[in-house]
Design a protein around this motif. Sequence first.
Motif, PDB file in Angstrom:
ATOM      1  N   VAL A 180      94.939 144.996  -8.569  1.00 42.66           N
ATOM      2  CA  VAL A 180      93.736 145.134  -7.979  1.00 42.66           C
ATOM      3  C   VAL A 180      92.814 144.308  -8.684  1.00 42.66           C
ATOM      4  N   ASN A 181      92.946 143.097  -7.915  1.00 45.28           N
ATOM      5  CA  ASN A 181      91.461 142.399  -8.351  1.00 45.28           C
ATOM      6  C   ASN A 181      90.246 142.310  -8.130  1.00 45.28           C
ATOM      7  N   ARG A 182      89.543 142.700  -9.012  1.00 49.12           N
ATOM      8  CA  ARG A 182      87.908 143.315  -8.373  1.00 49.12           C
ATOM      9  C   ARG A 182      87.441 143.205  -8.773  1.00 49.12           C
ATOM     10  N   PHE A 183      87.194 141.673  -9.768  1.00 51.09           N
ATOM     11  CA  PHE A 183      86.547 140.552 -10.197  1.00 51.09           C
ATOM     12  C   PHE A 183      86.352 139.050  -9.446  1.00 51.09           C
ATOM     13  N   LEU A 184      85.351 139.327  -8.640  1.00 49.84           N
ATOM     14  CA  LEU A 184      85.044 138.188  -7.673  1.00 49.84           C
ATOM     15  C   LEU A 184      84.045 136.866  -8.994  1.00 49.84           C
ATOM     16  N   VAL A 185      84.850 135.106  -9.099  1.00 48.48           N
ATOM     17  CA  VAL A 185      84.438 134.902  -9.886  1.00 48.48           C
ATOM     18  C   VAL A 185      84.157 133.482  -9.135  1.00 48.48           C
ATOM     19  N   ASN A 186      82.678 132.976  -9.200  1.00 48.03           N
ATOM     20  CA  ASN A 186      81.876 132.393  -8.332  1.00 48.03           C
ATOM     21  C   ASN A 186      81.926 130.574  -9.432  1.00 48.03           C
ATOM     22  N   THR A 187      80.831 129.511  -9.267  1.00 47.35           N
ATOM     23  CA  THR A 187      81.062 128.653 -10.244  1.00 47.35           C
ATOM     24  C   THR A 187      80.516 129.317 -11.498  1.00 47.35           C
ATOM     25  N   THR A 213      78.819 132.574 -11.671  1.00 45.45           N
ATOM     26  CA  THR A 213      79.148 134.204 -12.015  1.00 45.45           C
ATOM     27  C   THR A 213      80.315 134.727 -11.614  1.00 45.45           C
ATOM     28  N   VAL A 214      79.788 136.180 -12.151  1.00 46.67           N
ATOM     29  CA  VAL A 214      81.251 137.022 -11.923  1.00 46.67           C
ATOM     30  C   VAL A 214      80.761 138.283 -11.020  1.00 46.67           C
ATOM     31  N   ASN A 215      81.285 138.898 -10.588  1.00 45.83           N
ATOM     32  CA  ASN A 215      81.188 139.589  -9.347  1.00 45.83           C
ATOM     33  C   ASN A 215      82.527 140.997  -9.618  1.00 45.83           C
TER      34      ASN A 215
END
Length: 141
Positions: free
Chosen positions: A53-60, A62-64
């Motif tokens: 389950v891809n729980r972590f959303l990586v932006n440029t 931040t990681v949420n």
Amino acid sequence: MTISPAPKITIQNALNHSFFSRLDKTCHRCQLFGVHKLSIKPIELPTILIVLVNRFLVNTSTVNKNTAYISIEKTLNICQTTYELLSIVHHHGDYITSGHYTALAKYQKYFVCNDIIVKEFIYPGHILFKTAYIILYKKME
């Protein structure tokens, strides 16, 4: 197989969606726009199915963590093959670099494992989790 949690999603629906999808595109030869249906059929299904389950959303910068609930069924049906829930690994914490892991595991019965504390767990047909990270299913014979 990797899935992303979303409101009211089930493991069965996420897997079905990953095998069948819709593609809207323009043909590079004739320049006509069309809707295409794509399907993937596995040649052979694994004995143990691992769902991440891809729980972590990586932006440029931040990681949420995505804490959307996901419904995890006790059994799955994929291409006329039935799988039974074997284990769920949970990540508790807000960051990819820290947190605590627990597990739900089946050994004749289901058990919740939290460090040295192990308790029996009665698993209903499905349950909502917002901390599920890795889910393992075993092919039923």
